[in-house]
Design a protein around this motif. Structure first.
Motif, PDB file in Angstrom:
ATOM      1  N   ILE A  38     -39.079   4.969  84.735  1.00  0.00           N
ATOM      2  CA  ILE A  38     -39.591   3.594  84.645  1.00  0.00           C
ATOM      3  C   ILE A  38     -39.041   2.915  83.391  1.00  0.00           C
ATOM      4  CG2 ILE A  38     -41.680   2.191  84.457  1.00  0.00           C
ATOM      5  CD1 ILE A  38     -43.206   4.563  85.734  1.00  0.00           C
ATOM      6  N   VAL A  39     -38.624   1.682  83.529  1.00  0.00           N
ATOM      7  CA  VAL A  39     -38.251   0.852  82.383  1.00  0.00           C
ATOM      8  C   VAL A  39     -39.256  -0.285  82.310  1.00  0.00           C
ATOM      9  CG1 VAL A  39     -36.485  -0.599  81.343  1.00  0.00           C
ATOM     10  CG2 VAL A  39     -35.812   1.432  82.648  1.00  0.00           C
ATOM     11  N   ALA A  40     -39.941  -0.404  81.165  1.00  0.00           N
ATOM     12  CA  ALA A  40     -41.006  -1.400  81.067  1.00  0.00           C
ATOM     13  C   ALA A  40     -41.087  -1.944  79.648  1.00  0.00           C
ATOM     14  CB  ALA A  40     -42.345  -0.789  81.477  1.00  0.00           C
ATOM     15  N   LEU A  49     -48.003  -2.593  79.851  1.00  0.00           N
ATOM     16  CA  LEU A  49     -46.568  -2.510  80.100  1.00  0.00           C
ATOM     17  C   LEU A  49     -46.230  -3.282  81.365  1.00  0.00           C
ATOM     18  CD1 LEU A  49     -47.386   0.678  78.948  1.00  0.00           C
ATOM     19  CD2 LEU A  49     -44.896   0.586  78.786  1.00  0.00           C
ATOM     20  N   ARG A  50     -45.030  -3.869  81.392  1.00  0.00           N
ATOM     21  CA  ARG A  50     -44.549  -4.612  82.555  1.00  0.00           C
ATOM     22  C   ARG A  50     -43.177  -4.094  82.938  1.00  0.00           C
ATOM     23  NH1 ARG A  50     -46.674  -8.314  79.074  1.00  0.00           N
ATOM     24  NH2 ARG A  50     -48.599  -9.353  79.791  1.00  0.00           N
ATOM     25  N   GLY A  61     -42.023  -6.785  86.943  1.00  0.00           N
ATOM     26  CA  GLY A  61     -43.174  -7.459  86.364  1.00  0.00           C
ATOM     27  C   GLY A  61     -44.506  -6.808  86.680  1.00  0.00           C
ATOM     28  N   HIS A  62     -44.478  -5.659  87.383  1.00  0.00           N
ATOM     29  CA  HIS A  62     -45.732  -4.961  87.692  1.00  0.00           C
ATOM     30  C   HIS A  62     -46.373  -4.489  86.386  1.00  0.00           C
ATOM     31  CE1 HIS A  62     -48.655  -2.552  89.853  1.00  0.00           C
ATOM     32  NE2 HIS A  62     -48.335  -1.512  89.102  1.00  0.00           N
ATOM     33  N   GLU A  63     -47.652  -4.791  86.206  1.00  0.00           N
ATOM     34  CA  GLU A  63     -48.353  -4.449  84.972  1.00  0.00           C
ATOM     35  C   GLU A  63     -49.165  -3.175  85.139  1.00  0.00           C
ATOM     36  OE1 GLU A  63     -50.711  -7.719  83.663  1.00  0.00           O
ATOM     37  OE2 GLU A  63     -48.975  -8.972  83.167  1.00  0.00           O
TER      38      GLU A  63
END
Length: 425
Positions: A38-40, A49-50, A61-63
């Protein structure tokens, strides 16, 4: 022309075919379902984190809130720690003085070792990482050069972290190496009766929850001269007065038969590692510096890490650390009131929520879709058939976040905690 020779691996201390052959399937599944790689971006104000890049499972853009972070006291984002890193860079004017410390060094890291030495009431040698320290120290223990000159039988705990287990073949070039069942005190004592010298290698605080039997091991140290090598990384800062960790708090054997390594990357909130020593001579310390592998290469802590470490050490000397510890403990207690795990009712910040090998990825996906990340763990991280979700508690998590996580964990198959008698429903 002769036929090419085929090499048959010994597999005496490790088996990459098995590790990768089985483990990689789980990692591929994790990544495919958006639970790895994951890159956030991190919002310092909210701790949310998004996701930066879109994924077939997680849209851009998932938080989500990270419940799989080792910064148990959230010191890695503390303003004083950040400013300490910046201040050190300005003070010394160099990021990394790239030369072995045994030849030339600027005084930055010596300042950190002095500060940590006062904090621990011990001699401290810093390293770029705990794994680097371990790879340098264990072969010196095996050869008797870090000890009393006698090559010991090296007992590695079955659950010893991979950073220690990976050094078995190197130690085996110097001495005899065996593996014991987890914290098998009877086996260790039996070996102490049979061998002139024994060294036991284990975690002081396990990465999957729980503490070593420090007091019982100290009795064996006193009775037989047992040397114990602890990695107590997960309890540093989160446990004990001034955050000295579980081993340092409970171990009466503060002498040259106890060696403790701790990372500074977890609850301490900075970077690097510390080797905590008692009673070692200056000559022995020089051997560690000169022959401890990467401990003496041009891979020292950079100046920013040193500055951050000095700032965190000052926080450890104030009441703020106790306040953060108590917040962490309250959050742990709240989680334990919602979800049952084998680690319940303790101060350790890690909880392993049992799942099966066939359900752990699906459960992890359901949880991150609900806005929380807990890391699926599977073979070879844990034994085959004992997969689970590793939940890590932090001081900065809110009660609402913990309640919401507990609810979705139970919906995903976790066992709810038993209701406390007399508690409101």
């Amino acid at each position: 022309m002769t036929e090419p020779r085929t090499i048959t691996p010994a597999h005496q201390y490790r088996n990459n075919d098995k590790l990768i052959g089985i483990g990689n399937e789980f990692w591929d599944m994790s990544e495919h379902h958006g639970l790895a790689g994951i890159v956030a971006d991190y919002d310092t104000g909210t701790g949310v984190l998004r996701t930066r890049d879109g994924h077939e499972t997680l849209p851009e853009g998932h938080e989500f809130v990270n419940f799989s972070c080792c910064s148990y006291l959230d010191l890695d984002s503390h303003p004083a720690v950040i400013e300490g890193a910046v201040r050190a860079l300005r003070r010394y004017g160099v990021l990394d003085h790239c030369i072995a410390r045994s030849r030339v060094q600027i005084p930055a890291m010596l300042e950190l070792e002095t500060s940590l030495g006062e904090l621990f009431d011990a001699q401290v040698v810093c390293s770029i990482a705990a794994s680097t320290a371990t790879f340098g120290l264990l072969p010196l223990i095996a050869s008797g050069h870090l000890g009393d000159g006698v090559r010991p039988l090296m007992i590695f705990d079955k659950n010893a972290h991979v950073s220690m287990a990976n050094v078995k073949p190197v130690c085996a070039d110097e001495t005899e190496v065996v593996t014991s069942r987890h914290h098998d005190l009877d086996f260790i004592e039996d070996m102490c009766r049979k061998y002139d010298r024994v060294a036991y290698v284990c975690d002081g605080s396990d990465s999957l929850g729980g503490y070593a039997p420090v007091k019982e091991l100290a009795e064996l140290q006193d009775r037989y001269g047992l040397l114990v090598y602890y990695d107590d990384s997960h309890s540093l800062s989160a446990y004990g007065e001034r955050g000295i960790g579980y081993v340092r708090t409970h171990n009466p054997a503060r002498n040259d038969r106890t060696i403790t390594v701790v990372t500074l990357n977890k609850a301490y909130g900075t970077s690097g590692a510390a080797i905590v020593l008692d009673g070692q001579s200056r000559k022995t310390l020089r051997v560690v510096e000169r022959f401890g592998g990467a401990l003496n290469y041009s891979q020292l802590l950079d100046t920013a890490s040193v500055g951050a470490g000095l700032a965190s050490a000052e926080i450890h000397r104030t009441d703020e650390l106790t306040t953060l510890q108590n917040r962490l403990y309250r959050n742990i207690e709240l989680f334990d009131s919602l979800v049952h795990t084998d680690q319940s009712n303790g101060t350790f910040p890690i909880r392993l929520v049992p799942m099966s090998d066939t359900t752990v990825i699906e459960a992890g996906l359901r949880i991150i879709e609900a806005g929380f990340y807990v890391s699926p763990v599977f073979f070879p991280i844990v034994a085959r058939g004992t997969a689970g979700l590793r939940v890590m508690m932090r001081a900065g998590q809110s009660e609402q976040q913990i309640h919401d996580l507990g609810k979705v964990l139970v919906e995903a198959g976790a066992r709810p905690a038993a209701p406390v008698a007399g508690a409101p429903r």
